[in-house]
Write an enzyme that holds these catalytic residues in place. Structure first.
Site, PDB file in Angstrom:
ATOM      1  N   SER A 102      16.418  -8.659   0.527  1.00 17.37           N
ATOM      2  CA  SER A 102      16.638  -7.496   1.414  1.00 17.37           C
ATOM      3  C   SER A 102      16.258  -6.170   0.866  1.00 17.37           C
ATOM      4  O   SER A 102      15.114  -6.016   0.935  1.00 17.37           O
ATOM      5  CB  SER A 102      18.353  -7.498   1.664  1.00 17.37           C
ATOM      6  N   ASP A 152      19.065 -13.127  12.054  1.00 21.20           N
ATOM      7  CA  ASP A 152      19.419 -12.029  11.273  1.00 21.20           C
ATOM      8  C   ASP A 152      19.133 -10.697  11.877  1.00 21.20           C
ATOM      9  O   ASP A 152      18.378 -10.212  12.296  1.00 21.20           O
ATOM     10  CB  ASP A 152      18.004 -12.025  10.253  1.00 21.20           C
ATOM     11  N   HIS A 183      21.427 -12.911   7.618  1.00 17.79           N
ATOM     12  CA  HIS A 183      20.883 -12.267   6.713  1.00 17.79           C
ATOM     13  C   HIS A 183      20.785 -12.678   5.137  1.00 17.79           C
ATOM     14  O   HIS A 183      20.317 -12.487   4.229  1.00 17.79           O
ATOM     15  CB  HIS A 183      21.453 -10.720   6.632  1.00 17.79           C
TER      16      HIS A 183
HETATM   17  C1  MLT Z   1      17.313  -1.769   3.682  1.00 16.85           C
HETATM   18  O1  MLT Z   1      17.801  -0.737   3.794  1.00 16.85           O
HETATM   19  O2  MLT Z   1      16.460  -2.023   2.686  1.00 16.85           O
HETATM   20  C2  MLT Z   1      17.386  -2.765   4.521  1.00 16.85           C
HETATM   21  O3  MLT Z   1      18.146  -2.372   5.805  1.00 16.85           O
HETATM   22  C3  MLT Z   1      18.193  -3.864   4.165  1.00 16.85           C
HETATM   23  C4  MLT Z   1      19.380  -3.643   3.315  1.00 16.85           C
HETATM   24  O4  MLT Z   1      20.332  -3.136   3.866  1.00 16.85           O
HETATM   25  O5  MLT Z   1      19.489  -3.859   1.940  1.00 16.85           O
END
Ligand code: MLT
Length: 201
Positions: A102, A152, A183
């Protein structure tokens, strides 16, 4: 940057650079790293940004909307950290494979976008396109695994597909793996990443 380093049994294996998701820390992905390559050294880092107490690797303006100036500064900071850690821990700088989830996958993708030969390869679990409309450096067949979920909502399918296209467009060798969920990182996705890793390194 806060981090942990474990020296692996086999110094010819890549060092795994572990980059957690939002709200995680340097301990989160150690089990995942060991599952991918039990003999590899592990360098696991905590992001320096706090969002309501949750560690991240760079700031965002809203969910999925990145602060691009901060992304650039933090990507440079992470690159310097890796370079320094390689000297400190006597790691082969040219043999580092990132595993990010992520937010950690997003900064790993941006490392690839911004710096030449910065990583030997990368496993990106549920990444997005870190920046759009910018020139990306050539990657000379850098192997990249992208794990994505058909449902996701944080990271729509077009993000994974666009990232694959952008990386392939500059020469990376990309495998895109889909699961039917959201996710979350599933066991099947981890096993697919492990098979891919074993075939490449
Ligand atoms: C980010 O902010 O990098 C993406 O939205 C994924 C997350 O929340 O970690």
């Amino acid at each position: 940057m806060n981090h942990i380093f474990y020296k692996g049994e086999d110094s010819s294996r890549p060092t795994l650079l572990l980059l957690h998701g939002t709200g995680g820390n340097e301990h989160d992905l150690v089990g995942l790293g060991k599952e991918i390559d039990a003999a590899a050294s592990i360098l696991s880092v905590r992001g320096n940004v706090l969002e309501n107490g949750m560690p991240r690797f760079f700031k965002r303006l809203a969910e999925g909307v990145f602060d691009l100036e901060d992304l650039q500064l933090r990507t440079e900071e992470l690159k310097r950290f890796i370079d320094d850690a390689a000297v400190k821990y006597e790691i082969d700088r040219d043999n580092i494979v990132a595993i990010g989830y992520s937010n950690g996958a997003n900064i790993a993708a941006n490392l690839l976008f911004e710096f030449e030969n910065v990583l030997k390869g990368a496993i990106l679990h549920h990444p997005m396109v870190p920046r759009r409309g910018v020139e990306i450096l050539e990657m000379q067949e850098t192997p990249v695994f992208i794990g994505a979920g058909k449902n996701d909502h944080m990271c729509p399918a077009t993000e994974s597909e666009d990232l694959r296209e952008l990386l392939q467009g500059v020469g990376a060798e990309v495998e895109l793996y889909w699961h039917a969920y959201g996710h979350q990182l599933t066991q099947d996705e981890v096993q697919a990443a492990k098979r891919w890793y074993q075939s490449k390194f």
